[in-house]
Each structure stands twice: as structure tokens, then as C-alpha cells.
Enzyme design. Structure first.
Site, short mmCIF file in Angstrom:
data_model
loop_
_atom_site.label_atom_id
_atom_site.label_comp_id
_atom_site.label_asym_id
_atom_site.label_seq_id
_atom_site.Cartn_x
_atom_site.Cartn_y
_atom_site.Cartn_z
N SER A 130 48.47 -1.81 9.08
CA SER A 130 49.79 -1.72 8.44
C SER A 130 50.87 -2.22 9.37
O SER A 130 51.92 -2.65 8.91
CB SER A 130 50.16 -0.27 8.13
OG SER A 130 49.14 0.42 7.54
N HIS A 151 45.96 -6.20 3.50
CA HIS A 151 46.60 -4.89 3.60
C HIS A 151 46.66 -4.18 2.25
O HIS A 151 47.46 -4.54 1.40
CB HIS A 151 48.01 -5.07 4.19
CG HIS A 151 48.73 -3.78 4.42
ND1 HIS A 151 50.09 -3.62 4.22
CD2 HIS A 151 48.28 -2.56 4.80
CE1 HIS A 151 50.42 -2.39 4.48
NE2 HIS A 151 49.35 -1.71 4.83
N GLU A 163 48.33 -7.09 0.24
CA GLU A 163 49.04 -8.17 0.93
C GLU A 163 48.00 -9.03 1.65
O GLU A 163 47.13 -8.51 2.34
CB GLU A 163 50.02 -7.59 1.95
CG GLU A 163 51.15 -6.84 1.29
CD GLU A 163 52.12 -6.20 2.29
OE1 GLU A 163 53.31 -6.14 1.98
OE2 GLU A 163 51.67 -5.77 3.37
N ASN A 201 56.35 -2.99 3.66
CA ASN A 201 56.98 -2.09 4.63
C ASN A 201 58.27 -2.67 5.20
O ASN A 201 59.09 -1.93 5.75
CB ASN A 201 56.01 -1.71 5.74
CG ASN A 201 55.01 -0.66 5.27
OD1 ASN A 201 55.29 0.08 4.32
ND2 ASN A 201 53.86 -0.60 5.90
P1 NAD Z 1 41.39 7.28 8.86
O1 NAD Z 1 41.68 8.03 10.10
O2 NAD Z 1 41.34 8.02 7.56
O3 NAD Z 1 40.01 6.49 9.02
C1 NAD Z 1 39.69 5.73 10.14
C2 NAD Z 1 38.18 5.75 10.32
O4 NAD Z 1 37.87 4.82 11.34
C3 NAD Z 1 37.65 7.10 10.76
O5 NAD Z 1 36.57 7.49 9.93
C4 NAD Z 1 37.20 6.87 12.19
O6 NAD Z 1 36.06 7.64 12.55
C5 NAD Z 1 36.88 5.39 12.17
N1 NAD Z 1 36.94 4.76 13.50
C6 NAD Z 1 37.84 4.99 14.48
N2 NAD Z 1 37.57 4.20 15.52
C7 NAD Z 1 36.50 3.44 15.19
C8 NAD Z 1 35.75 2.44 15.85
N3 NAD Z 1 36.03 2.07 17.10
N4 NAD Z 1 34.72 1.88 15.20
C9 NAD Z 1 34.39 2.26 13.96
N5 NAD Z 1 35.06 3.22 13.30
C10 NAD Z 1 36.10 3.79 13.90
O7 NAD Z 1 42.48 6.11 8.81
P2 NAD Z 1 43.01 5.29 7.53
O8 NAD Z 1 44.20 5.97 7.00
O9 NAD Z 1 41.89 4.98 6.64
O10 NAD Z 1 43.52 3.96 8.24
C11 NAD Z 1 42.66 2.93 8.61
C12 NAD Z 1 43.45 1.66 8.83
O11 NAD Z 1 44.13 1.31 7.63
C13 NAD Z 1 44.52 1.75 9.91
O12 NAD Z 1 44.63 0.51 10.55
C14 NAD Z 1 45.78 2.05 9.10
O13 NAD Z 1 46.95 1.65 9.75
C15 NAD Z 1 45.53 1.21 7.87
N6 NAD Z 1 46.25 1.65 6.66
C16 NAD Z 1 46.38 2.97 6.37
C17 NAD Z 1 47.04 3.34 5.20
C18 NAD Z 1 47.22 4.77 4.82
O14 NAD Z 1 48.11 5.10 4.02
N7 NAD Z 1 46.40 5.69 5.33
C19 NAD Z 1 47.56 2.35 4.35
C20 NAD Z 1 47.35 1.01 4.66
C21 NAD Z 1 46.69 0.66 5.83
#
Ligand code: NAD
Length: 513
Positions: A130, A151, A163, A201
Site C-alpha cells: 500500500s 494493489h 490499482e 490513498n
Molecule cells: P497480514 O498481517 O494480515 O498478513 C501478512 C501475512 O504475511 C502473515 O500471515 C504473515 O505470517 C506473512 N508473512 C510475513 N512475513 C513473511 C515472509 N517473510 N514470508 C512469507 N510470509 C510472510 O497483513 P495484510 O493486511 O494481509 O497485508 C499484507 C500486505 O498487503 C501488506 O503489504 C499491506 O500493506 C498490504 N495491504 C494491506 C491492506 C489492508 O487493509 N490490510 C490493504 C491493501 C494492501
């Protein structure tokens, strides 16, 4: 290098089976893709598979999907052994890998190195980041041409927008394939360049920061700002309701990051208030208290200023020429108020003005009107749903109450605020249009993509350029120029995109050939 988004055996690898990874897995499996999940935590993949199965079966139970199709979709999701410990050999058949792991560049670079070592030369690798740079992510790659940003928004199955972001070296065919895949997933793709906040954003910076600023200036309380933005301006949620829903920990961080990444662009300037409230743990719904308290999960709305009684002896009312003049006179005539028709108000008259971008004080002083008898009414969204009244610092309380009682007499709610160039709705909407216009100016995305992304990604009733065109680009320009003149704050300087089109009388959606 790329993939054919329509191939029946399309295989998608997802690294990070958290909130986003599982959402992407669900929509991809429903669209017929084979999905391979990887995660650092060995329990995360199977948990994500259970979660997706549950969500897909619920859809089938609601009749949104045939039972067999649901079971087939579930069978296409596989929790693999892949991850940082065991490597990504299981991802060898993937045509596309989406990285949705932790939001840290070192983590993402490690994932990228592992994936690149395992997949074919044709495989595209996309990040769901993000806030990090796609070009920065690709800088760690052996083949940066195949790296892009993809995204998604949370929750993925409901937020039908994605995106598509090219880094400095991304091959155009990669972006075309990701766009085609988005359609297959039932999502609307929008292309944006690799800039802070990408499109959504970035475009969303004005709503919250301008509302916070209005609040911080003592113009109006947060609940009044929300009432005006939902009822007068037609937003589904007010800015403070939205901050409470998203959680101030997340919103505050995004406000600070985008502001800093744009080298302290004043249009994105946050307010100290949010940092303080994060420190106090007032994060919003999730902690039971943010701007609102949530005693039973529902926001507790502070009461509105009560409507004062109509005085026994009503003064005559004089309405200045300008925006909304006739409509305001018609509303007042229906209350039985005596309307003055002279070029100037009489000695006793209640004076109503309807400025765009000026405050009540400046309007009264420049027109030679008595500021103790002047009340301003916001004309921008008409007077049908909610009316905003604004006083000068010396408006007599009896005059203010009289204006309030008269304008509430037909049952329309009224908000009374302190003096501010642009009231509430003018300021916030003009700021939204201006940020949207500058996104177009910087060629971050096309006007259509900007409008679409904001409607789908932020849920605003209109995209920023559509808002500007519906209200009138000249009016938006006048509001911004008024704010800029009064405050001297470069936050309000109009974007060249907006200014030129307003001067030409051209639509804000006009892109140059
Ligand atoms: P989350 O914490 O729910 O999930 C992340 C997962 O990645 C976890 O299960 C964790 O164990 C795993 N992980 C961490 N390090 C790792 C590694 N080295 N190798 C493999 N797996 C690994 O997070 P999320 O909210 O799903 O966010 C994930 C990505 O998406 C981030 O980059 C975040 O910025 C982006 N994002 C999040 C949202 C949101 O609203 N949550 C929206 C858009 C984008």
C-alpha cells in the site's frame, strides 16, 4: 514475458496468507485460477484455506454460487510448504505470484529473491504493497521488467477495485496482463504511476485532513462536520466516522507517510490532534472509543444545538445578491418573514450573505454590511437537506438565533458554525477536487481512472473531477482562491489542472491530446 490472463490453467502463487492474501485467493479461485499459498507461519496457509472455504460455502448457501462451483473453487486453493524457511520450489508452475506479506521492504525483498529463484522466466511478480515504492521493490529483482504493483483493497471480495502500478522498468505487457486478469476476477483495474499512495490513498488525503483542520481551527465540532458532509454534501460517512472505522493508528500513519513522501506537500499536511489521540488509545471502533464512543458497538452522537424559538418580533430579512439568493428568499418567504427588496439592508434587518470561499467577516466588511447583523449561509449544495450558518465574531447572538430559527422553521436541520472561509462542505469538497485535479496534472492516472478509483475505492458519491464538474469548476476555483487569499496557506493553491479548465470553461475530465 507476461501471461495470458484468460488461460484456463492459470496458476497464481500468493506469498502471505493474511487478511489480503486470503481475500485475493478467494476471488482468484472463484474465477477459475489455481491458487498456491505460501506463508512464513506454517499454520497461516491452512487457516487461510479454511477461511476461504467458509466464505465460498457461505456464498453458495446464499445462492450466489452453485454448490458444485463452490466446491470446485475450494479444491483449486492449495496451502503449500513454500515460505522463507523451505523456499519457493512449489511455486515453479506459477504464471503470476502476488506478494502480500508484511509491509516492510526487507521482508518483501527476501520474498522476491526466493520467488525469482524458483519461478520460470515468464512468471510475473506483483506486490500488493500500500505504501512502499514498486520501483524500490523491483530494484532487488534480477528481472525488474516483470515486476509490478497490484494493489487490492480490504475486504478484497467486496472492494472491487485494483490499482495496477508500473515501476520505472516494468514492461507494458505485464501491466496489460494484470489489467486483463483484474477483469477476470470481477475487479475494476485502474492504472496509476508509482507515486506515494498510488491513486486511492493519494486522492483520499483531502477528506480527513481538511476536516481535522476545520475542527482544529475551532470552526465546528467533529459531529457537526460529519452531519454536514453526510447530509448536505451526500457522503456515505462523515470524515470522523471514517477515521473511527479505519482506526486512527492506520489513518494517522497513512497521513504522515504520504505527507512525508511528498516532501511535506501542504495539501496533505496532517494535524497534531490525531497523533495525540493515537497515544491516548482512542483509535476508533476497534478500541470502543475514537472521536465517538461506541457503548454498544454503535456510535454515540453528541446532540445538536437545539433550534431556538422564533422571536415574537421578527426583524425584516435582507438577502445579499449572489449564489442561492432566490432559493433562500423563497425559503424565508414561506416562514412569513418580511423580506426587504432594497439595494441595501435597513437599519433593523437581519442580513444574510451566501459567500463562496470567503468568510462571513470578509463578506460583510467588503460589502459595507453591519457585521453584528450578518449571518452567512452556505449555498454550495443548495438548501434542501441541511443548512450551514456561519457567524462573524461580532454577530449578535439574538441575530444568529433568529437566522437559525427562521431557516429551521420548515424542519430542515441547521448547523451553526464559527467563521471560516468556505464553511465546512465548500472547504472539504474543494480540497478533494483540488487533490484529484493535481493527480491528473501529474499524470499519475487518467481523469476517468481517478473518478472511478475514488468512487470504488473510497466510496465517495462522485469522483473528484466529477464533483468539480457537477458543482462548477469556476466555483471550486473561487473557493480555493478565497481560502488561499484569506489564510495565505499554500495548502489551498489551486492545481494548474483545475485553474486552466475553470478559466477555459472546460470540463475537469478534459485530458490533453
Ligand atoms: P497480514 O498481517 O494480515 O498478513 C501478512 C501475512 O504475511 C502473515 O500471515 C504473515 O505470517 C506473512 N508473512 C510475513 N512475513 C513473511 C515472509 N517473510 N514470508 C512469507 N510470509 C510472510 O497483513 P495484510 O493486511 O494481509 O497485508 C499484507 C500486505 O498487503 C501488506 O503489504 C499491506 O500493506 C498490504 N495491504 C494491506 C491492506 C489492508 O487493509 N490490510 C490493504 C491493501 C494492501
Amino acid at each position: 514475458m507476461s501471461f495470458d490472463a484468460s488461460r484456463p490453467d492459470l496458476t497464481l502463487g500468493i506469498v502471505g496468507a493474511g487478511v489480503m492474501g486470503r481475500g485475493i485467493a478467494q476471488v482468484a479461485a472463484e474465477a477459475g485460477l489455481t491458487v498456491l499459498l505460501a506463508d512464513a507461519d506454517p499454520k497461516a496457509g491452512p487457516a487461510a484455506l479454511d477461511f476461504c472455504a467458509d466464505m465460498i460455502r457461505r456464498k453458495a448457501a446464499k445462492g450466489q454460487l452453485a454448490a458444485e462451483a463452490a466446491e470446485a473453487a475450494i479444491a483449486r486453493i492449495h496451502a503449500t510448504e513454500a515460505g522463507p524457511e523451505r523456499g519457493y520450489a512449489a511455486f515453479q508452475p506459477c504464471h503470476l505470484v502476488i506478494e502480500a506479506a508484511a509491509e516492510r521492504m526487507d521482508v518483501k525483498h527476501a520474498v522476491l529473491a526466493g520467488v525469482e529463484a524458483a519461478v520460470s522466466g515468464e512468471c510475473v511478480i506483483a506486490t500488493n504493497t500500500s505504501s512502499l515504492s514498486v520501483t524500490g521493490f523491483a530494484a532487488g529483482a534480477k528481472r525488474p521488467e516483470r515486476i509490478a504493483g497490484y494493489h487490492f483493497f480490504n475486504p478484497v471480495p467486496l472492494m472491487r477495485l485494483v490499482e495496477v502500478i508500473g515501476g520505472a522498468l516494468t514492461a507494458p505487457t505485464v501491466l496489460d496482463a494484470l489489467e486483463a486478469l483484474a477483469h477476470r476476477l470481477g475487479h475494476q483495474p485502474v492504472r496509476a504511476s508509482d507515486t506515494p499512495g498510488f491513486l486511492v490513498n493519494h486522492a483520499g488525503r483531502a477528506f480527513g485532513t481538511e476536516a481535522l483542520r476545520i475542527h482544529a481551527e475551532g470552526v465546528a465540532g467533529f459531529a457537526d462536520i460529519d452531519r454536514v458532509m453526510t447530509q448536505a454534501a451526500g457522503f456515505r460517512m462523515g470524515p470522523f466516522e471514517l477515521l473511527d472505522l479505519t482506526g486512527l493508528d492506520v489513518s494517522h500513519a497513512v497521513m504522515e507517510t504520504v505527507y512525508r513522501q511528498f516532501y511535506e506537500e501542504p495539501r496533505f499536511r496532517p494535524q497534531p490532534l490525531t497523533g495525540q489521540r493515537v497515544t491516548a488509545g482512542l483509535l476508533g471502533r476497534k478500541t470502543g472509543r475514537g472521536f465517538y464512543a461506541y457503548p454498544e458497538g454503535k456510535p454515540e452522537k453528541p446532540p445538536e444545538r437545539p433550534v431556538p424559538p422564533l422571536p415574537a418580533a421578527l426583524p425584516p430579512v435582507w438577502v445579499a445578491e449572489g449564489e442561492g439568493h432566490d432559493a433562500l428568499r423563497a425559503i424565508l418567504a414561506a416562514t412569513g418573514a418580511a423580506l426587504e427588496n432594497g439595494a441595501q439592508p435597513s437599519e433593523r434587518a437581519l442580513i444574510l450573505v451566501t459567500p463562496l470561499g470567503d468568510d462571513a467577516t470578509t463578506t460583510a466588511v467588503e460589502a459595507g454590511l453591519d457585521p453584528t447583523r450578518t449571518v452567512a449561509v452556505d449555498p454550495l449544495f443548495g438548501f434542501a437537506r441541511r443548512r450551514t450558518l456561519m457567524t462573524t465574531p461580532v454577530t449578535a447572538p439574538a441575530i444568529r438565533d433568529c437566522a437559525h430559527a427562521l431557516l429551521a422553521a420548515d424542519g430542515t436541520p441547521v448547523t451553526v458554525i464559527h467563521d471560516s472561509p468556505g464553511f465546512i462542505a465548500q472547504r472539504i469538497v474543494a480540497a478533494i477536487v483540488n487533490v484529484g485535479a493535481d493527480i491528473a496534472q501529474q499524470r499519475i492516472a487518467t481523469p476517468d481512472a481517478i473518478n472511478q478509483a475514488v468512487r470504488l475505492g473510497l466510496g465517495y458519491p462522485k469522483g473528484p473531477l466529477e464533483f468539480g464538474d457537477a458543482l462548477g469548476a469556476r466555483k471550486i476555483l473561487a473557493i480555493l482562491e478565497g481560502l488561499h487569499r484569506f489564510t495565505g496557506d499554500p495548502r489551498y493553491r489551486p492545481s494548474p489542472w483545475l485553474k486552466r479548465r475553470a478559466l477555459l470553461g472546460a470540463p475537469l475530465t478534459l485530458a490533453e491530446a
